[in-house]
Design a protein around this motif. Structure first.
Motif, PDB file in Angstrom:
ATOM      1  N   ASP A 162      -5.932   3.549  -4.169  1.00 20.27           N
ATOM      2  CA  ASP A 162      -4.815   3.656  -3.220  1.00 20.27           C
ATOM      3  C   ASP A 162      -5.197   4.498  -2.008  1.00 20.27           C
ATOM      4  O   ASP A 162      -4.785   4.208  -0.881  1.00 20.27           O
ATOM      5  CB  ASP A 162      -3.599   4.291  -3.906  1.00 20.27           C
ATOM      6  CG  ASP A 162      -2.931   3.357  -4.903  1.00 20.27           C
ATOM      7  OD1 ASP A 162      -3.115   2.129  -4.781  1.00 20.27           O
ATOM      8  OD2 ASP A 162      -2.236   3.857  -5.796  1.00 20.27           O
ATOM      9  N   LEU A 163      -5.974   5.541  -2.226  1.00 23.25           N
ATOM     10  CA  LEU A 163      -6.414   6.400  -1.133  1.00 23.25           C
ATOM     11  C   LEU A 163      -7.301   5.628  -0.155  1.00 23.25           C
ATOM     12  O   LEU A 163      -7.161   5.749   1.069  1.00 23.25           O
ATOM     13  CB  LEU A 163      -7.154   7.603  -1.705  1.00 23.25           C
ATOM     14  CG  LEU A 163      -7.342   8.834  -0.819  1.00 23.25           C
ATOM     15  CD1 LEU A 163      -6.006   9.335  -0.285  1.00 23.25           C
ATOM     16  CD2 LEU A 163      -8.045   9.934  -1.619  1.00 23.25           C
ATOM     17  N   LEU A 188      -1.275   6.538  -6.618  1.00 26.27           N
ATOM     18  CA  LEU A 188      -1.181   7.709  -5.758  1.00 26.27           C
ATOM     19  C   LEU A 188       0.267   7.979  -5.360  1.00 26.27           C
ATOM     20  O   LEU A 188       1.041   7.048  -5.127  1.00 26.27           O
ATOM     21  CB  LEU A 188      -2.025   7.470  -4.509  1.00 26.27           C
ATOM     22  CG  LEU A 188      -2.420   8.675  -3.661  1.00 26.27           C
ATOM     23  CD1 LEU A 188      -3.374   9.585  -4.430  1.00 26.27           C
ATOM     24  CD2 LEU A 188      -3.084   8.203  -2.370  1.00 26.27           C
ATOM     25  N   ILE A 221       0.819  -1.214   0.000  1.00 24.49           N
ATOM     26  CA  ILE A 221       0.000   0.000   0.000  1.00 24.49           C
ATOM     27  C   ILE A 221       0.853   1.264   0.000  1.00 24.49           C
ATOM     28  O   ILE A 221       0.575   2.214  -0.742  1.00 24.49           O
ATOM     29  CB  ILE A 221      -0.960  -0.003   1.209  1.00 24.49           C
ATOM     30  CG1 ILE A 221      -2.032  -1.075   1.010  1.00 24.49           C
ATOM     31  CG2 ILE A 221      -1.606   1.369   1.397  1.00 24.49           C
ATOM     32  CD1 ILE A 221      -2.925  -1.291   2.217  1.00 24.49           C
ATOM     33  N   PHE A 222       1.911   1.295   0.793  1.00 24.40           N
ATOM     34  CA  PHE A 222       2.655   2.547   0.968  1.00 24.40           C
ATOM     35  C   PHE A 222       3.883   2.686   0.080  1.00 24.40           C
ATOM     36  O   PHE A 222       4.417   3.789  -0.061  1.00 24.40           O
ATOM     37  CB  PHE A 222       3.017   2.737   2.441  1.00 24.40           C
ATOM     38  CG  PHE A 222       1.830   3.158   3.249  1.00 24.40           C
ATOM     39  CD1 PHE A 222       1.430   4.474   3.311  1.00 24.40           C
ATOM     40  CD2 PHE A 222       1.049   2.214   3.885  1.00 24.40           C
ATOM     41  CE1 PHE A 222       0.295   4.857   4.001  1.00 24.40           C
ATOM     42  CE2 PHE A 222      -0.086   2.581   4.584  1.00 24.40           C
ATOM     43  CZ  PHE A 222      -0.457   3.912   4.639  1.00 24.40           C
ATOM     44  N   ARG A 255       3.448   8.878  -3.057  1.00 27.25           N
ATOM     45  CA  ARG A 255       3.768   8.458  -1.687  1.00 27.25           C
ATOM     46  C   ARG A 255       3.367   9.548  -0.694  1.00 27.25           C
ATOM     47  O   ARG A 255       2.875   9.257   0.398  1.00 27.25           O
ATOM     48  CB  ARG A 255       5.262   8.158  -1.604  1.00 27.25           C
ATOM     49  CG  ARG A 255       5.789   7.867  -0.212  1.00 27.25           C
ATOM     50  CD  ARG A 255       5.496   6.462   0.272  1.00 27.25           C
ATOM     51  NE  ARG A 255       5.830   6.344   1.691  1.00 27.25           N
ATOM     52  CZ  ARG A 255       7.058   6.255   2.187  1.00 27.25           C
ATOM     53  NH1 ARG A 255       8.094   6.256   1.364  1.00 27.25           N
ATOM     54  NH2 ARG A 255       7.251   6.145   3.486  1.00 27.25           N
ATOM     55  N   SER A 314      -5.009   3.154   1.775  1.00 22.38           N
ATOM     56  CA  SER A 314      -4.192   3.842   2.776  1.00 22.38           C
ATOM     57  C   SER A 314      -5.024   4.163   4.015  1.00 22.38           C
ATOM     58  O   SER A 314      -4.570   3.994   5.154  1.00 22.38           O
ATOM     59  CB  SER A 314      -3.609   5.133   2.196  1.00 22.38           C
ATOM     60  OG  SER A 314      -2.769   4.866   1.100  1.00 22.38           O
ATOM     61  N   GLU A 329      -5.614   5.818  -8.326  1.00 25.58           N
ATOM     62  CA  GLU A 329      -5.259   6.693  -7.209  1.00 25.58           C
ATOM     63  C   GLU A 329      -6.330   6.687  -6.126  1.00 25.58           C
ATOM     64  O   GLU A 329      -6.018   6.687  -4.927  1.00 25.58           O
ATOM     65  CB  GLU A 329      -5.015   8.109  -7.720  1.00 25.58           C
ATOM     66  CG  GLU A 329      -3.730   8.237  -8.532  1.00 25.58           C
ATOM     67  CD  GLU A 329      -3.596   9.593  -9.183  1.00 25.58           C
ATOM     68  OE1 GLU A 329      -2.461  10.113  -9.238  1.00 25.58           O
ATOM     69  OE2 GLU A 329      -4.619  10.146  -9.643  1.00 25.58           O
ATOM     70  N   GLU A 360       0.890  11.609  -0.838  1.00 25.89           N
ATOM     71  CA  GLU A 360      -0.558  11.584  -0.619  1.00 25.89           C
ATOM     72  C   GLU A 360      -0.984  10.347   0.168  1.00 25.89           C
ATOM     73  O   GLU A 360      -1.943  10.396   0.936  1.00 25.89           O
ATOM     74  CB  GLU A 360      -1.287  11.686  -1.949  1.00 25.89           C
ATOM     75  CG  GLU A 360      -1.178  13.093  -2.544  1.00 25.89           C
ATOM     76  CD  GLU A 360      -1.554  13.170  -4.004  1.00 25.89           C
ATOM     77  OE1 GLU A 360      -1.955  14.267  -4.444  1.00 25.89           O
ATOM     78  OE2 GLU A 360      -1.435  12.160  -4.728  1.00 25.89           O
ATOM     79  N   ARG A 361      -0.267   9.248   0.009  1.00 28.59           N
ATOM     80  CA  ARG A 361      -0.542   8.063   0.835  1.00 28.59           C
ATOM     81  C   ARG A 361      -0.240   8.368   2.301  1.00 28.59           C
ATOM     82  O   ARG A 361      -0.985   7.988   3.208  1.00 28.59           O
ATOM     83  CB  ARG A 361       0.300   6.878   0.356  1.00 28.59           C
ATOM     84  CG  ARG A 361      -0.026   6.418  -1.059  1.00 28.59           C
ATOM     85  CD  ARG A 361       0.933   5.336  -1.534  1.00 28.59           C
ATOM     86  NE  ARG A 361       0.958   5.249  -2.982  1.00 28.59           N
ATOM     87  CZ  ARG A 361       0.874   4.125  -3.689  1.00 28.59           C
ATOM     88  NH1 ARG A 361       0.746   2.979  -3.057  1.00 28.59           N
ATOM     89  NH2 ARG A 361       0.915   4.144  -4.997  1.00 28.59           N
ATOM     90  N   GLU A 362       0.881   9.059   2.523  1.00 30.43           N
ATOM     91  CA  GLU A 362       1.249   9.427   3.880  1.00 30.43           C
ATOM     92  C   GLU A 362       0.290  10.474   4.448  1.00 30.43           C
ATOM     93  O   GLU A 362      -0.018  10.462   5.648  1.00 30.43           O
ATOM     94  CB  GLU A 362       2.692   9.932   3.926  1.00 30.43           C
ATOM     95  CG  GLU A 362       3.731   8.891   3.585  1.00 30.43           C
ATOM     96  CD  GLU A 362       3.838   7.766   4.608  1.00 30.43           C
ATOM     97  OE1 GLU A 362       3.281   7.915   5.722  1.00 30.43           O
ATOM     98  OE2 GLU A 362       4.471   6.745   4.305  1.00 30.43           O
TER      99      GLU A 362
END
Length: 202
Positions: A172-173, A80, A73-74, A82, A176, A169, A84-86
């Motif tokens: 992924d959001l 997405l 995932i990260f 990195r 996360s 994206e 924006e994942r964080e």
């Protein structure tokens, strides 16, 4: 000496911070020297240093799945960014009240986005903060998705799509946010954050 300290002796942070925090477990983690052949590969490198992964290693199968999930995932190369994942991890942690996770992932968000002041505003003001159109849309969606029950709806997705987020994206959001809703609950139920020794209380 046991790493499990009483609640009374620890110094809790006074709020959300980008400063580094310690995490104190309420259950005894395994000692690295006592790890068996199943646990040892899961605790290589930095993961064997702190108590969190050594505690999770008591159920090695779950830790193995959790680590694979986190890596995919990260650290995925497509979709997405990195940063924006964080950001999603930080917003989720802010929503759930997990000061430790928020401190870790807000630092990643700041380092990757180069927007330290904006990240600090998010920590200080909460998920109702207004920063810019794109981050506001991410924050609002993640905060709604992290709610219990979730409040995210088609309007949130429409807004993100209009800002140029692809389906990958958005996926992924969601992942996360879901991953950190789980991580926060582990951190919050298995221990507590603590200001490191020798540091003024944050």
């Amino acid at each position: 000496m046991s790493e499990v300290r009483s609640v009374e002796t620890g110094r809790r942070p006074r709020g959300f911070t980008q400063e580094q925090l310690d995490w104190v477990p309420w259950v005894e983690p395994i000692a690295l020297a006592d790890a068996d052949e199943t646990q040892r590969p899961l605790l290589e490198g930095d993961r064997g240093v702190g108590p969190y992964f050594r505690l999770l290693a008591r159920n090695a199968a779950v830790l193995a799945h959790r680590s694979a999930n986190d890596k995919e995932i990260f650290y995925g190369r497509e979709g997405l960014s990195r940063a924006e994942r964080e950001l999603a991890a930080t917003v989720t942690s802010r929503h759930n009240g997990c000061e430790y996770c928020a401190s870790v992932h807000s630092r990643f968000t700041s380092a990757l986005s180069k927007r330290t002041e904006d990240v600090q505003r998010l920590l200080d003001e909460g998920n109702g903060v207004r920063i810019d159109e794109k981050w506001d849309a991410v924050i609002d969606f993640v905060d709604a998705l992290a709610a219990n029950p979730p409040r995210a709806d088609a309007d949130h997705l429409k807004r993100l799509r209009e800002l140029g987020f692809s389906e990958v994206e958005l996926h992924d959001l969601v992942l996360s946010t879901a991953s950190f809703s789980w991580a926060n609950r582990l951190m919050l139920t298995l221990g507590e954050p603590e200001v490191p020794g020798g540091v003024s209380e944050i």
